[in-house]
Design a protein around this motif. Sequence first.
Motif, PDB file in Angstrom:
ATOM      1  N   ALA A  57       0.833  -1.207   0.000  1.00  0.00           N
ATOM      2  CA  ALA A  57       0.000   0.000   0.000  1.00  0.00           C
ATOM      3  C   ALA A  57       0.869   1.260   0.000  1.00  0.00           C
ATOM      4  CB  ALA A  57      -0.920  -0.005   1.217  1.00  0.00           C
ATOM      5  N   LEU A  58       1.974   1.228   0.725  1.00  0.00           N
ATOM      6  CA  LEU A  58       2.876   2.372   0.738  1.00  0.00           C
ATOM      7  C   LEU A  58       3.491   2.609  -0.639  1.00  0.00           C
ATOM      8  CD1 LEU A  58       4.682   1.767   4.162  1.00  0.00           C
ATOM      9  CD2 LEU A  58       3.304   3.775   3.580  1.00  0.00           C
ATOM     10  N   ALA A  59       3.789   1.532  -1.350  1.00  0.00           N
ATOM     11  CA  ALA A  59       4.357   1.664  -2.689  1.00  0.00           C
ATOM     12  C   ALA A  59       3.391   2.391  -3.624  1.00  0.00           C
ATOM     13  CB  ALA A  59       4.710   0.285  -3.248  1.00  0.00           C
ATOM     14  N   GLN A  60       2.116   2.104  -3.487  1.00  0.00           N
ATOM     15  CA  GLN A  60       1.127   2.814  -4.314  1.00  0.00           C
ATOM     16  C   GLN A  60       1.033   4.280  -3.917  1.00  0.00           C
ATOM     17  OE1 GLN A  60      -2.517   0.532  -3.901  1.00  0.00           O
ATOM     18  NE2 GLN A  60      -2.061  -0.611  -5.772  1.00  0.00           N
ATOM     19  N   THR A  61       1.060   4.553  -2.608  1.00  0.00           N
ATOM     20  CA  THR A  61       0.989   5.937  -2.131  1.00  0.00           C
ATOM     21  C   THR A  61       2.228   6.719  -2.546  1.00  0.00           C
ATOM     22  OG1 THR A  61      -0.289   5.181  -0.225  1.00  0.00           O
ATOM     23  CG2 THR A  61       0.710   7.372  -0.077  1.00  0.00           C
ATOM     24  N   ARG A  62       3.372   6.040  -2.621  1.00  0.00           N
ATOM     25  CA  ARG A  62       4.636   6.717  -2.927  1.00  0.00           C
ATOM     26  C   ARG A  62       4.627   7.368  -4.300  1.00  0.00           C
ATOM     27  NH1 ARG A  62      10.716   4.235  -1.857  1.00  0.00           N
ATOM     28  NH2 ARG A  62      11.813   6.216  -2.219  1.00  0.00           N
ATOM     29  N   ASP A  63       3.795   6.878  -5.203  1.00  0.00           N
ATOM     30  CA  ASP A  63       3.705   7.473  -6.542  1.00  0.00           C
ATOM     31  C   ASP A  63       3.421   8.964  -6.483  1.00  0.00           C
ATOM     32  OD1 ASP A  63       4.260   5.179  -7.899  1.00  0.00           O
ATOM     33  OD2 ASP A  63       2.165   4.626  -8.228  1.00  0.00           O
ATOM     34  N   THR A  64       2.789   9.420  -5.403  1.00  0.00           N
ATOM     35  CA  THR A  64       2.420  10.830  -5.295  1.00  0.00           C
ATOM     36  C   THR A  64       3.552  11.677  -4.724  1.00  0.00           C
ATOM     37  OG1 THR A  64       1.503  10.557  -3.054  1.00  0.00           O
ATOM     38  CG2 THR A  64       0.027  10.159  -4.917  1.00  0.00           C
ATOM     39  N   LEU A  65       4.654  11.027  -4.293  1.00  0.00           N
ATOM     40  CA  LEU A  65       5.781  11.751  -3.692  1.00  0.00           C
ATOM     41  C   LEU A  65       7.049  11.663  -4.529  1.00  0.00           C
ATOM     42  CD1 LEU A  65       5.359  10.760   0.077  1.00  0.00           C
ATOM     43  CD2 LEU A  65       4.944  12.995  -0.944  1.00  0.00           C
ATOM     44  N   ASP A  66       7.493  10.444  -4.829  1.00  0.00           N
ATOM     45  CA  ASP A  66       8.707  10.253  -5.629  1.00  0.00           C
ATOM     46  C   ASP A  66       8.671   8.872  -6.253  1.00  0.00           C
ATOM     47  OD1 ASP A  66       9.996   8.255  -3.844  1.00  0.00           O
ATOM     48  OD2 ASP A  66      10.197   9.932  -2.458  1.00  0.00           O
ATOM     49  N   LEU A  67       9.707   8.562  -7.032  1.00  0.00           N
ATOM     50  CA  LEU A  67       9.736   7.297  -7.766  1.00  0.00           C
ATOM     51  C   LEU A  67      10.820   6.356  -7.257  1.00  0.00           C
ATOM     52  CD1 LEU A  67       9.159   8.648 -11.384  1.00  0.00           C
ATOM     53  CD2 LEU A  67       7.493   7.643  -9.819  1.00  0.00           C
ATOM     54  N   GLY A  68      11.364   6.640  -6.079  1.00  0.00           N
ATOM     55  CA  GLY A  68      12.378   5.756  -5.525  1.00  0.00           C
ATOM     56  C   GLY A  68      13.527   6.537  -4.923  1.00  0.00           C
ATOM     57  N   SER A  69      14.518   5.801  -4.447  1.00  0.00           N
ATOM     58  CA  SER A  69      15.677   6.398  -3.798  1.00  0.00           C
ATOM     59  C   SER A  69      16.908   6.264  -4.694  1.00  0.00           C
ATOM     60  CB  SER A  69      15.939   5.715  -2.452  1.00  0.00           C
ATOM     61  OG  SER A  69      14.826   5.875  -1.592  1.00  0.00           O
ATOM     62  N   PRO A  70      17.894   7.176  -4.545  1.00  0.00           N
ATOM     63  CA  PRO A  70      19.077   7.164  -5.412  1.00  0.00           C
ATOM     64  C   PRO A  70      19.843   5.841  -5.329  1.00  0.00           C
ATOM     65  CG  PRO A  70      18.940   9.232  -4.218  1.00  0.00           C
ATOM     66  CD  PRO A  70      17.900   8.333  -3.631  1.00  0.00           C
ATOM     67  N   LEU A  71      20.237   5.348  -6.482  1.00  0.00           N
ATOM     68  CA  LEU A  71      20.884   4.046  -6.571  1.00  0.00           C
ATOM     69  C   LEU A  71      22.270   4.044  -5.927  1.00  0.00           C
ATOM     70  CD1 LEU A  71      20.896   1.163  -7.654  1.00  0.00           C
ATOM     71  CD2 LEU A  71      21.714   2.063  -9.844  1.00  0.00           C
ATOM     72  N   LEU A  72      23.058   5.069  -6.198  1.00  0.00           N
ATOM     73  CA  LEU A  72      24.423   5.101  -5.667  1.00  0.00           C
ATOM     74  C   LEU A  72      24.413   5.072  -4.141  1.00  0.00           C
ATOM     75  CD1 LEU A  72      27.379   5.302  -6.667  1.00  0.00           C
ATOM     76  CD2 LEU A  72      27.233   7.764  -6.264  1.00  0.00           C
ATOM     77  N   GLU A  73      23.519   5.838  -3.524  1.00  0.00           N
ATOM     78  CA  GLU A  73      23.443   5.866  -2.064  1.00  0.00           C
ATOM     79  C   GLU A  73      22.982   4.520  -1.503  1.00  0.00           C
ATOM     80  OE1 GLU A  73      22.966   8.508  -3.920  1.00  0.00           O
ATOM     81  OE2 GLU A  73      24.533   9.694  -2.933  1.00  0.00           O
ATOM     82  N   GLN A  74      22.124   3.835  -2.241  1.00  0.00           N
ATOM     83  CA  GLN A  74      21.701   2.508  -1.777  1.00  0.00           C
ATOM     84  C   GLN A  74      22.872   1.529  -1.793  1.00  0.00           C
ATOM     85  OE1 GLN A  74      17.710   0.971  -2.886  1.00  0.00           O
ATOM     86  NE2 GLN A  74      17.614   2.729  -4.278  1.00  0.00           N
ATOM     87  N   LEU A  75      23.685   1.589  -2.847  1.00  0.00           N
ATOM     88  CA  LEU A  75      24.839   0.703  -2.925  1.00  0.00           C
ATOM     89  C   LEU A  75      25.862   1.035  -1.835  1.00  0.00           C
ATOM     90  CD1 LEU A  75      25.274   0.582  -6.799  1.00  0.00           C
ATOM     91  CD2 LEU A  75      24.520  -1.291  -5.330  1.00  0.00           C
ATOM     92  N   ALA A  76      26.043   2.327  -1.573  1.00  0.00           N
ATOM     93  CA  ALA A  76      26.967   2.735  -0.523  1.00  0.00           C
ATOM     94  C   ALA A  76      26.474   2.268   0.838  1.00  0.00           C
ATOM     95  CB  ALA A  76      27.143   4.251  -0.544  1.00  0.00           C
ATOM     96  N   THR A  77      25.173   2.407   1.084  1.00  0.00           N
ATOM     97  CA  THR A  77      24.615   1.983   2.364  1.00  0.00           C
ATOM     98  C   THR A  77      24.700   0.472   2.524  1.00  0.00           C
ATOM     99  OG1 THR A  77      23.122   3.884   2.377  1.00  0.00           O
ATOM    100  CG2 THR A  77      22.541   2.042   3.806  1.00  0.00           C
ATOM    101  N   LEU A  78      24.522  -0.256   1.449  1.00  0.00           N
ATOM    102  CA  LEU A  78      24.669  -1.718   1.502  1.00  0.00           C
ATOM    103  C   LEU A  78      26.074  -2.088   1.966  1.00  0.00           C
ATOM    104  CD1 LEU A  78      23.755  -4.618   0.972  1.00  0.00           C
ATOM    105  CD2 LEU A  78      24.354  -4.281  -1.449  1.00  0.00           C
ATOM    106  N   TRP A  79      27.089  -1.454   1.397  1.00  0.00           N
ATOM    107  CA  TRP A  79      28.471  -1.734   1.803  1.00  0.00           C
ATOM    108  C   TRP A  79      28.682  -1.389   3.274  1.00  0.00           C
ATOM    109  CZ3 TRP A  79      32.602   0.739   3.936  1.00  0.00           C
ATOM    110  CH2 TRP A  79      33.840   0.107   3.845  1.00  0.00           C
ATOM    111  N   LEU A  80      28.125  -0.263   3.714  1.00  0.00           N
ATOM    112  CA  LEU A  80      28.271   0.150   5.110  1.00  0.00           C
ATOM    113  C   LEU A  80      27.626  -0.855   6.059  1.00  0.00           C
ATOM    114  CD1 LEU A  80      27.570   3.946   4.580  1.00  0.00           C
ATOM    115  CD2 LEU A  80      29.724   2.981   5.410  1.00  0.00           C
ATOM    116  N   MET A  81      26.458  -1.361   5.698  1.00  0.00           N
ATOM    117  CA  MET A  81      25.808  -2.359   6.543  1.00  0.00           C
ATOM    118  C   MET A  81      26.627  -3.646   6.604  1.00  0.00           C
ATOM    119  SD  MET A  81      21.738  -2.113   5.954  1.00  0.00           S
ATOM    120  CE  MET A  81      20.818  -0.737   6.659  1.00  0.00           C
ATOM    121  N   GLN A  82      27.190  -4.032   5.482  1.00  0.00           N
ATOM    122  CA  GLN A  82      27.977  -5.258   5.450  1.00  0.00           C
ATOM    123  C   GLN A  82      29.270  -5.143   6.243  1.00  0.00           C
ATOM    124  OE1 GLN A  82      28.272  -5.591   1.198  1.00  0.00           O
ATOM    125  NE2 GLN A  82      26.461  -6.918   1.027  1.00  0.00           N
TER     126      GLN A  82
END
Length: 473
Positions: free
Chosen positions: A330-355
């Motif tokens: 349901a949140l994914a459907q609501t998100r269409d009214t705000l943005d289309l996702g989060s920046p890819l580079l920051e997601q990859l950086a955060t993945l490395w940080l978590m690991q």
Amino acid sequence: MSSRRFGSQSLQRLLGHWQQPESRMPLWRQLADALRLLILDGRLALDTRLPGERELASTLEISRTTVASALAHLRDEGYLESRHGSGSRVILPDSRSVPTLATAGTALDLSTAALSAGPEIHQAYIHALSMIPHYLTRNGYDQLGLLPLREAIAARYTARGLTTHADEVMVVNGAVSGLALILRMLTGPGDRVVVDHPTYPLAIAAIQGASCRPVGVSLPQTGWDSDGFAATLAQTAPRLAWLMPDFHNPTGRCMDIATREAIAAIAARTRTTLVVDETMVDLWYDAPPPPPLAAFDPAGNVLTLGSAGKSFWGGLRLGWIRASTRTIAALAQTRDTLDLGSPLLEQLATLWLMQNAEAFLPGRRQMLTRRRDNCAALMHEHFPEWRFQIPQGGLSYWVELPDMLATQFAARAETIGIHLGAGTRFGLSGAFDRYLRMPFSLELAELENALLRIKPLWLALNHSQRPLKRSMV
């Protein structure tokens, strides 16, 4: 765009105890400084229209000439724009793009509790850049977030005692953005949202920005008031409740297991959705926090917000929501009214940080423990009248002053280029004017310099109150 009008009674509550009776500073200047502080803090939003001079003078019980002089001073500084018949509207000086500190170059910020980037952030981005070619053949839009990152977030929850799968996680652009998305999906104008009191000011702003009404449950000297929470839910029938049980901002306290169980049971009994913010969860100093509050909710009615901002670096601007798969959809459907996702580079950086978090988070906690203790020593030495408890985690102290002096102190500090986190920022309707939030995220030399610069202001302000107190006895 039409301006939002601010009522005189509401403005009076926000101003708090702005008058300094024993000060040699003219009353109009005291009022101008207090209003400027509200603008810089963001509590008076841009384009807000202030009450008329006559109305404001009557409410504040001062002369209209005093109000006119204060507003004229703010107009000259570029903080107000006035039109005949339309009153005064909040703006910012042309030389300032954001409402932060007063004196560029010499300013010191004691209002923001956040850390600069460590060397691991550079390493994370180098790794992310090496990984990004694999994703360049795709369109780059993903409402839920990268699957490997969602799997890593889910694994962290599972390790903490809350079994979680990747399809129960959505990556968002920070915890506040996640709260805004939840509010958009679950609330409507006029709905009540229960919060701790005091609480994080940007949560208050997000709730009010969604045209909802925040309702505070006062925090006792220690812990949480679960009976007060139950009574507030029964009396106000809120749409949801937003809580920060893990090293609460601004108090730094951590909710124990028994209280988590009680809060979850109360919410389930009253069918109140809980939104739990875990932004500070990794910043513990004495002991790690108990399992997530959602672990005590078998029905799955707790939505959990997480963030990379405090654990890793605020510049990542990345967070996540943990909820049931149905809620995430349901949140994914609501998100269409705000943005289309989060920046890819920051997601990859955060993945490395978590690991790699266990390679640097223990060192960060040790460093912050030293800064916490150094800050306490400095405050004991230079401000013996201040009272505070050692926080269990987080990035700041919640300091109690001997009187309602926070607004006056913050306004004076602003004139020398130091921005303080007055307690009224963390309360509703001008509450907590005898508190300051004092971060210990700065390096020792920088923190000591800031405290020494504000010490004369404090001594003068605190001394000026003593004759007044004696005359009232």
